[in-house]
Design an enzyme around this catalytic site. Structure first.
Site, PDB file in Angstrom:
ATOM      1  N   LYS A  17       0.837  -1.219   0.000  1.00 51.19           N
ATOM      2  CA  LYS A  17       0.000   0.000   0.000  1.00 51.19           C
ATOM      3  C   LYS A  17       0.867   1.262   0.000  1.00 51.19           C
ATOM      4  CE  LYS A  17      -2.056  -1.307   3.841  1.00 51.19           C
ATOM      5  NZ  LYS A  17      -1.400  -2.621   4.045  1.00 51.19           N
ATOM      6  N   ARG A  92     -10.364   0.908   8.890  1.00 49.46           N
ATOM      7  CA  ARG A  92      -9.726  -0.375   9.189  1.00 49.46           C
ATOM      8  C   ARG A  92     -10.691  -1.388   9.784  1.00 49.46           C
ATOM      9  NH1 ARG A  92      -4.145   0.585   8.578  1.00 49.46           N
ATOM     10  NH2 ARG A  92      -2.931  -1.050   9.546  1.00 49.46           N
ATOM     11  N   ARG A 131      11.696  -4.882   5.234  1.00 49.96           N
ATOM     12  CA  ARG A 131      11.258  -3.510   4.933  1.00 49.96           C
ATOM     13  C   ARG A 131      12.117  -2.501   5.702  1.00 49.96           C
ATOM     14  NH1 ARG A 131       5.068  -1.695   5.470  1.00 49.96           N
ATOM     15  NH2 ARG A 131       5.221  -2.490   7.600  1.00 49.96           N
ATOM     16  N   ARG A 164      10.713  -0.543  11.139  1.00 47.78           N
ATOM     17  CA  ARG A 164       9.552  -0.221  11.983  1.00 47.78           C
ATOM     18  C   ARG A 164       9.506  -1.147  13.195  1.00 47.78           C
ATOM     19  NH1 ARG A 164       4.266   0.458   8.241  1.00 47.78           N
ATOM     20  NH2 ARG A 164       3.395  -0.697  10.001  1.00 47.78           N
ATOM     21  N   ARG A 175      -0.922  -8.635  13.375  1.00 47.79           N
ATOM     22  CA  ARG A 175      -1.501  -7.684  12.419  1.00 47.79           C
ATOM     23  C   ARG A 175      -2.251  -8.406  11.305  1.00 47.79           C
ATOM     24  NH1 ARG A 175       3.855  -5.049  11.222  1.00 47.79           N
ATOM     25  NH2 ARG A 175       2.840  -3.943   9.525  1.00 47.79           N
TER      26      ARG A 175
HETATM   27  P1  ADP Z   1       2.129  -1.912   3.231  1.00 53.18           P
HETATM   28  O1  ADP Z   1       2.082  -0.402   3.216  1.00 53.18           O
HETATM   29  O2  ADP Z   1       0.950  -2.524   2.529  1.00 53.18           O
HETATM   30  O3  ADP Z   1       2.328  -2.480   4.605  1.00 53.18           O
HETATM   31  P2  ADP Z   1       4.680  -1.563   1.868  1.00 53.18           P
HETATM   32  O4  ADP Z   1       4.355  -0.727   0.684  1.00 53.18           O
HETATM   33  O5  ADP Z   1       5.347  -0.914   3.011  1.00 53.18           O
HETATM   34  O6  ADP Z   1       3.365  -2.372   2.373  1.00 53.18           O
HETATM   35  O7  ADP Z   1       5.559  -2.791   1.338  1.00 53.18           O
HETATM   36  C1  ADP Z   1       6.046  -3.795   2.242  1.00 53.18           C
HETATM   37  C2  ADP Z   1       7.431  -4.253   1.779  1.00 53.18           C
HETATM   38  O8  ADP Z   1       7.320  -4.939   0.536  1.00 53.18           O
HETATM   39  C3  ADP Z   1       8.420  -3.118   1.542  1.00 53.18           C
HETATM   40  O9  ADP Z   1       9.694  -3.548   1.926  1.00 53.18           O
HETATM   41  C4  ADP Z   1       8.349  -2.863   0.032  1.00 53.18           C
HETATM   42  O10 ADP Z   1       9.555  -2.342  -0.494  1.00 53.18           O
HETATM   43  C5  ADP Z   1       8.089  -4.262  -0.496  1.00 53.18           C
HETATM   44  N1  ADP Z   1       7.227  -4.290  -1.676  1.00 53.18           N
HETATM   45  C6  ADP Z   1       6.158  -3.492  -1.944  1.00 53.18           C
HETATM   46  N2  ADP Z   1       5.608  -3.830  -3.129  1.00 53.18           N
HETATM   47  C7  ADP Z   1       6.329  -4.881  -3.595  1.00 53.18           C
HETATM   48  C8  ADP Z   1       6.250  -5.694  -4.776  1.00 53.18           C
HETATM   49  N3  ADP Z   1       5.296  -5.502  -5.691  1.00 53.18           N
HETATM   50  N4  ADP Z   1       7.148  -6.696  -4.920  1.00 53.18           N
HETATM   51  C9  ADP Z   1       8.109  -6.909  -3.971  1.00 53.18           C
HETATM   52  N5  ADP Z   1       8.233  -6.180  -2.843  1.00 53.18           N
HETATM   53  C10 ADP Z   1       7.362  -5.175  -2.655  1.00 53.18           C
HETATM   54  P1  AMP Z   2       0.150   0.625   8.806  1.00 51.87           P
HETATM   55  O1  AMP Z   2       1.163   1.709   8.689  1.00 51.87           O
HETATM   56  O2  AMP Z   2      -1.090   0.902   7.992  1.00 51.87           O
HETATM   57  O3  AMP Z   2       0.733  -0.741   8.547  1.00 51.87           O
HETATM   58  O4  AMP Z   2      -0.356   0.635  10.320  1.00 51.87           O
HETATM   59  C1  AMP Z   2       0.535   0.356  11.387  1.00 51.87           C
HETATM   60  C2  AMP Z   2      -0.222   0.329  12.688  1.00 51.87           C
HETATM   61  O5  AMP Z   2      -0.789   1.628  12.962  1.00 51.87           O
HETATM   62  C3  AMP Z   2      -1.415  -0.638  12.735  1.00 51.87           C
HETATM   63  O6  AMP Z   2      -1.032  -1.959  13.091  1.00 51.87           O
HETATM   64  C4  AMP Z   2      -2.293   0.026  13.805  1.00 51.87           C
HETATM   65  O7  AMP Z   2      -1.813  -0.224  15.111  1.00 51.87           O
HETATM   66  C5  AMP Z   2      -2.097   1.515  13.530  1.00 51.87           C
HETATM   67  N1  AMP Z   2      -3.059   2.014  12.542  1.00 51.87           N
HETATM   68  C6  AMP Z   2      -2.811   2.491  11.292  1.00 51.87           C
HETATM   69  N2  AMP Z   2      -3.939   2.890  10.693  1.00 51.87           N
HETATM   70  C7  AMP Z   2      -4.940   2.634  11.575  1.00 51.87           C
HETATM   71  C8  AMP Z   2      -6.342   2.800  11.539  1.00 51.87           C
HETATM   72  N3  AMP Z   2      -6.978   3.282  10.467  1.00 51.87           N
HETATM   73  N4  AMP Z   2      -7.031   2.435  12.636  1.00 51.87           N
HETATM   74  C9  AMP Z   2      -6.441   1.953  13.721  1.00 51.87           C
HETATM   75  N5  AMP Z   2      -5.141   1.746  13.815  1.00 51.87           N
HETATM   76  C10 AMP Z   2      -4.378   2.085  12.751  1.00 51.87           C
END
Ligand code: ADP
Ligand code: AMP
Length: 220
Positions: A17, A92, A131, A164, A175
């Site tokens: 995302k 969420r 990540r 993170r 999660r």
């Molecule tokens: P989310 O926001 O859904 O938690 P991220 O965008 O942070 O996911 O991506 C999670 C990890 O996967 C990061 O390390 C990112 O660089 C990697 N990643 C994202 N999209 C892809 C993809 N299409 N193929 C391989 N790795 C990816």
């Molecule tokens: P994310 O960055 O979307 O992966 O979210 C990381 C963490 O932030 C989640 O596991 C939750 O603890 C909190 N969080 C993010 N967005 C929300 C939301 N819309 N509602 C509640 N908690 C959230």
């Protein structure tokens, strides 16, 4: 009802995302609102909201709906209602969605589409344990697939990348459970309204982006 583009970007943790969000927002001139980024910023700055949210985030739980909804309302009041919005990671759960619809209604807006990026659980762990993020611009890297050009430094900001706190195996597992139990029902809710663009997130990020664009264009 106004015709602005209001989109939700949702998917299990690690689906991609954050990686896609900035590009989508640039393409459609949307204000990007990532609740995860805003909450982490608040934790980092030790604000009242950050202090309240920290434990939930560290344990992989959702921050209470009323806190997140208030954050969204403040953000929308700040940026106004005559623009496009992309919400990354919000709403969420059903409770947040009820509050969200109420806020949108007050602004004479409604959700146009939900972009649902899906990946299998076994891909999630590799993605999240590798990540790294830039604490300044939130750009996302992956040590194997999308590494920074220079050792552990953001390509854009040259700031040291961080891991993170919630990208630990046991928290990732929690999660994922929270996603299946609380967030996934929203996909069903928006499917009934024919608003879901379902995307296979297990492709390279350029292909994922192309598929998202084709999906959104069908709603415009
Ligand atoms: P989310 O926001 O859904 O938690 P991220 O965008 O942070 O996911 O991506 C999670 C990890 O996967 C990061 O390390 C990112 O660089 C990697 N990643 C994202 N999209 C892809 C993809 N299409 N193929 C391989 N790795 C990816
Ligand atoms: P994310 O960055 O979307 O992966 O979210 C990381 C963490 O932030 C989640 O596991 C939750 O603890 C909190 N969080 C993010 N967005 C929300 C939301 N819309 N509602 C509640 N908690 C959230």
């Amino acid at each position: 009802m106004k015709d602005n583009l209001v989109c939700i970007l949702i998917g299990p943790p690690g689906a991609g995302k954050g990686t896609q969000a900035k590009n989508i927002a640039n393409r459609y001139k949307c204000k990007l609102v990532s609740t995860g980024d805003i909450l982490r910023e608040n934790v980092e700055n030790n604000t009242e909201l950050g202090v309240q949210a920290k434990n939930y985030i560290d344990n992989g739980n959702l921050v209470p709906a009323e806190l997140v909804a208030a954050m969204i309302k403040n953000t929308m009041e700040l940026y106004g209602i005559n623009i496009n919005y992309l919400f990354d990671g919000f709403p969420r759960d059903i409770e947040q969605n009820v509050l969200f619809e109420k806020i949108l209604n007050e602004f004479d807006l409604s959700v146009k589409a939900m972009i649902y990026i899906n990946i299998e659980d076994d891909v999630v762990f590799d993605r999240l344990t590798n990540r790294r993020i830039c604490p300044k611009c939130n750009r996302v890297y992956h040590l194997k697939f999308y590494p920074p050009k220079f050792d552990n430094l953001c390509d854009d900001c040259k700031v040291e990348l961080i891991t993170r706190d919630d990208d630990k195996k046991d928290v990732i597992k929690k999660r994922l459970e929270v996603f299946q139990k609380l967030t996934h029902p929203l996909v069903e809710y928006y499917k009934k309204q024919n608003k879901v663009i379902e995307i296979n997130g297990n492709k390279n990020s350029e292909d994922v982006f192309k598929n998202i664009i084709s999906g959104i264009n069908c709603f415009r």
